[in-house]
Design an enzyme around this catalytic site. Sequence first.
Site, PDB file in Angstrom:
ATOM      1  N   GLY B  90       0.814  -1.274   0.023  1.00  0.00           N
ATOM      2  CA  GLY B  90      -0.249   0.085  -0.067  1.00  0.00           C
ATOM      3  C   GLY B  90       0.834   1.175  -0.057  1.00  0.00           C
ATOM      4  CB  SER B 122       4.429  -3.746  -2.056  1.00  0.00           C
ATOM      5  OG  SER B 122       4.517  -2.776  -2.884  1.00  0.00           O
ATOM      6  CB  ALA B 123       4.156  -0.749   1.749  1.00  0.00           C
ATOM      7  CG  HIS B 159       5.892  -2.330  -7.155  1.00  0.00           C
ATOM      8  ND1 HIS B 159       4.980  -3.505  -7.605  1.00  0.00           N
ATOM      9  CD2 HIS B 159       5.673  -2.135  -5.793  1.00  0.00           C
ATOM     10  CE1 HIS B 159       4.006  -3.409  -6.651  1.00  0.00           C
ATOM     11  NE2 HIS B 159       4.313  -2.840  -5.694  1.00  0.00           N
ATOM     12  CD  GLU B 194       5.217  -5.240 -10.898  1.00  0.00           C
ATOM     13  OE1 GLU B 194       4.581  -5.794 -11.647  1.00  0.00           O
ATOM     14  OE2 GLU B 194       4.615  -4.121 -10.337  1.00  0.00           O
TER      15      GLU B 194
END
Lengths: 233, 233
Positions: B90, B122-123, B159, B194
């Site tokens: 997020g 991700s985050a 990413h 990714e």
Amino acid sequence: MKKIIIASTSTVHGSDYLSYILPTLATFFKEVSTILFIPYARPSGISYDDYTIKAKKAFEKINIKVKGIHEYNNPKDAVLKAEAIFTGGGNTFELVNQLYKQDIINSLQEAVNGGTPYLGTSAGSNICGVTMMNTNDMPIVYPPSFTTLGFIPFNINAHYLDPNPDSTHMGETRETRIKEYHVFNTTPVLGLREGSWLEVINKDIVLRGDYTARLFKANESPREIPSNSKVIV
Amino acid sequence: MKKIIIASTSTVHGSDYLSYILPTLATFFKEVSTILFIPYARPSGISYDDYTIKAKKAFEKINIKVKGIHEYNNPKDAVLKAEAIFTGGGNTFELVNQLYKQDIINSLQEAVNGGTPYLGTSAGSNICGVTMMNTNDMPIVYPPSFTTLGFIPFNINAHYLDPNPDSTHMGETRETRIKEYHVFNTTPVLGLREGSWLEVINKDIVLRGDYTARLFKANESPREIPSNSKVIV
């Protein structure tokens, strides 16, 4: 009387630095002989001297001299006495960090709200908003605050990009990011596409250039602002 | 003994949430019956409850229960007593903001350095680095610090995207941004594409997935790390 140009980008694809907007700048700065350049955003980490040379080369085509703020002993004084001010693009976090470190936030507000003509491109445009919270840049330094100059009553998203329907990349689109911003904040955001700029004359803010701009407000659907019309948030 | 998976993304194009990495997670979490989920990054601003339901649906396929940290009265206690921890993706700024606000930075370090298995996507992966300074996210909130958990001795760029030679957009490439970072900082940065993830077992950090990863160090040319090899910075 405020007189500001807030440009999405310094350069459009396939042309020289500032060249797409140079005719506009020739008129905007027609009473100006020397511009104070703020190179703090350091694109690709280049030195203040090298960045100032780049600005000089562009402005000599319209017979305007450029002097870097780092060439002055007292940056506050340089801002307050400037005939006109140009803040170039690069990294918004480092730019804002230096504005606080050099303690020139108030001086810039005093000068520009008092009528000193101001040009911003990219990061130099982001700082015209209420906060820098809609920059696309990487947070490579930690500035003391995200609050910026507030020349306009909304934030700028420079280099605004429409979603690419063919992309297989899972990173968020620009629109998704701005909508996330509005979960936490209420300040409107204007997505300015490359080649667009805002012309601010006192309280009037007009969109210029060939493209529409995308206005995002909390709890509303985004809408497109036509070129050559006022931006009213 | 540290046991961590640091994934570039939760989802690869055209497949369900976490599905590409679920077989790996089934092995990684094979002794675990319930995972503590940290939903603070709120992708697209969704609620903690909705985000936790999303994680639940993925993990029930491998017979693991999920409980959101917001369901506990004492989040520090929840972290320290967790069998395993998963932090979803997020917005990294809001995630880090909440880690400080809920005061669970130290608890996370104590738990994970003490052997509680951790998954980040991700985050949730960005925070495994020394700082969050290589996030791609928009700074929609101002966290009290950019310092993160330091489970690994470098930063993550999740990413990671290679430059697109056909692009006419003037925004900086990912590589340019990371190089700007190294004008101001010395911590190495790993660009994780990714579909790639890091498997951390104590001091050993191994790249997994189908792709190479791009390692950036200050004053050195970037280099590609092959899949299934150790990442040594």
